[in-house]
Design a protein around this motif. Sequence first.
Motif, PDB file in Angstrom:
ATOM      1  N   GLN A 269       8.376  -5.140   8.036  1.00  0.00           N
ATOM      2  CA  GLN A 269       7.703  -5.521   6.545  1.00  0.00           C
ATOM      3  C   GLN A 269       9.211  -6.106   6.257  1.00  0.00           C
ATOM      4  O   GLN A 269      10.099  -5.852   6.063  1.00  0.00           O
ATOM      5  CB  GLN A 269       7.271  -4.385   5.698  1.00  0.00           C
TER       6      GLN A 269
ATOM      7  N   LEU B  62      -6.145   0.553   2.039  1.00  0.00           N
ATOM      8  CA  LEU B  62      -6.706  -1.078   1.129  1.00  0.00           C
ATOM      9  C   LEU B  62      -7.649  -1.467   2.075  1.00  0.00           C
ATOM     10  O   LEU B  62      -8.577  -2.131   2.016  1.00  0.00           O
ATOM     11  CB  LEU B  62      -5.923  -1.759   1.030  1.00  0.00           C
TER      12      LEU B  62
ATOM     13  N   TRP C  32      -3.439  -2.301   6.360  1.00  0.00           N
ATOM     14  CA  TRP C  32      -3.313  -1.858   4.724  1.00  0.00           C
ATOM     15  C   TRP C  32      -3.057  -0.407   4.067  1.00  0.00           C
ATOM     16  O   TRP C  32      -4.215  -0.325   3.552  1.00  0.00           O
ATOM     17  CB  TRP C  32      -2.832  -2.366   3.984  1.00  0.00           C
ATOM     18  N   TYR C  33      -2.224   0.020   3.635  1.00  0.00           N
ATOM     19  CA  TYR C  33      -1.592   1.242   2.404  1.00  0.00           C
ATOM     20  C   TYR C  33      -1.077   0.614   1.808  1.00  0.00           C
ATOM     21  O   TYR C  33       0.265  -0.297   1.738  1.00  0.00           O
ATOM     22  CB  TYR C  33      -1.742   2.657   2.892  1.00  0.00           C
ATOM     23  N   VAL C  34      -1.327   1.452   0.414  1.00  0.00           N
ATOM     24  CA  VAL C  34      -1.331   1.347  -1.375  1.00  0.00           C
ATOM     25  C   VAL C  34      -0.176   2.402  -1.960  1.00  0.00           C
ATOM     26  O   VAL C  34      -1.298   3.610  -1.148  1.00  0.00           O
ATOM     27  CB  VAL C  34      -1.277   0.817  -1.601  1.00  0.00           C
TER      28      VAL C  34
ATOM     29  N   PHE D 260      -7.689  -7.272  -3.462  1.00  0.00           N
ATOM     30  CA  PHE D 260      -6.856  -7.788  -1.606  1.00  0.00           C
ATOM     31  C   PHE D 260      -7.524  -8.004  -0.524  1.00  0.00           C
ATOM     32  O   PHE D 260      -8.894  -7.606  -0.193  1.00  0.00           O
ATOM     33  CB  PHE D 260      -6.267  -5.953  -1.486  1.00  0.00           C
TER      34      PHE D 260
ATOM     35  N   LEU E 148      -0.391  -9.815   3.341  1.00  0.00           N
ATOM     36  CA  LEU E 148      -1.376  -8.815   2.107  1.00  0.00           C
ATOM     37  C   LEU E 148      -1.199  -9.861   1.098  1.00  0.00           C
ATOM     38  O   LEU E 148      -0.415 -10.588   0.731  1.00  0.00           O
ATOM     39  CB  LEU E 148      -1.106  -7.797   2.039  1.00  0.00           C
TER      40      LEU E 148
ATOM     41  N   TYR F  32       3.435  -0.833  -0.502  1.00  0.00           N
ATOM     42  CA  TYR F  32       2.697  -1.463   0.354  1.00  0.00           C
ATOM     43  C   TYR F  32       3.276  -1.412   1.489  1.00  0.00           C
ATOM     44  O   TYR F  32       4.044  -1.695   1.687  1.00  0.00           O
ATOM     45  CB  TYR F  32       2.642  -2.982  -0.104  1.00  0.00           C
TER      46      TYR F  32
ATOM     47  N   CYS G 118       2.570  -1.395   5.490  1.00  0.00           N
ATOM     48  CA  CYS G 118       1.207  -2.499   6.454  1.00  0.00           C
ATOM     49  C   CYS G 118       1.523  -1.034   8.195  1.00  0.00           C
ATOM     50  O   CYS G 118       2.313   0.003   8.189  1.00  0.00           O
ATOM     51  CB  CYS G 118       2.222  -3.883   7.394  1.00  0.00           C
TER      52      CYS G 118
ATOM     53  N   ASP H 139      -1.031  -3.601  -9.744  1.00  0.00           N
ATOM     54  CA  ASP H 139      -0.710  -3.321  -8.708  1.00  0.00           C
ATOM     55  C   ASP H 139       0.794  -3.468  -8.031  1.00  0.00           C
ATOM     56  O   ASP H 139       0.755  -3.500  -7.145  1.00  0.00           O
ATOM     57  CB  ASP H 139      -1.481  -4.977  -8.009  1.00  0.00           C
TER      58      ASP H 139
END
Lengths: 113, 115
Positions: free
Chosen positions: B6, B47, B35-37, B63, B76, B89, B91, B85
């Motif tokens: 990232q 996500l 993808w996670y938040v 998203f 994303l 975040y 990945c 938001d």
Amino acid sequence: EAGVAQSPRYKIIEKRQSVAFWCNPISGHATLYWYQQILGQGPKLLIQFQNNGVVDDSQLPKDRFSAERLKGVDSTLKIQPAKLEDSAVYLCATGLSLYNEQFFGPGTRLTVL
Amino acid sequence: AQSVAQPEDQVNVAEGNPLTVKCTYSVSGNPYLFWYVQYPNRGLQFLLKYITGDNLVKGSYGFEAEFNKSQTSFHLKKPSALVSDSALYFCAVRDISDSGYALNFGKGTSLLVTP
């Protein structure tokens, strides 16, 4: 549907002490993972279970860390003795299978002084 | 071996503008991508994921992510950002051929949406 439960949420110990974390998965989830998340980094896998069997523990520092998942449901992660560098958030995640997305608990923030 | 990058520590965007959070991956086989938040003092929330099929994947909270095999990317996106938001975040990738099934996470990108 209840999520992944973890306790305690916070723990402060001195180095060389022992500590244990508990995780209760989402009902019916066969896979369970323990991750270590150090501040500013992404989670790093420590160990993963499929039911009560270990799938991968290659990243677990076995001289001080241990984990078990008796009866394939709840799991405990133990550190004995703790070091300063163990200060981190310990996340438990579960999933329906090894191929499904993982659902995470709120984590346990460990501070080792 | 598998890994995720990232490249941005932080992304700033004004509310209402489109947002993109970048992710590139490296696997020896075919990837599973996620993808996670993460909101403050909370665990990671799922996500969306790419396993196979349509390269554009739609997920939670508006998203979406686009899988690009030639560029080994899984960025994303959201057409219109909300202040809510703002979060961290992550990945993650898993090599389908990897028998260990472990997810490899990137270091995370902090998204800040300003009013």
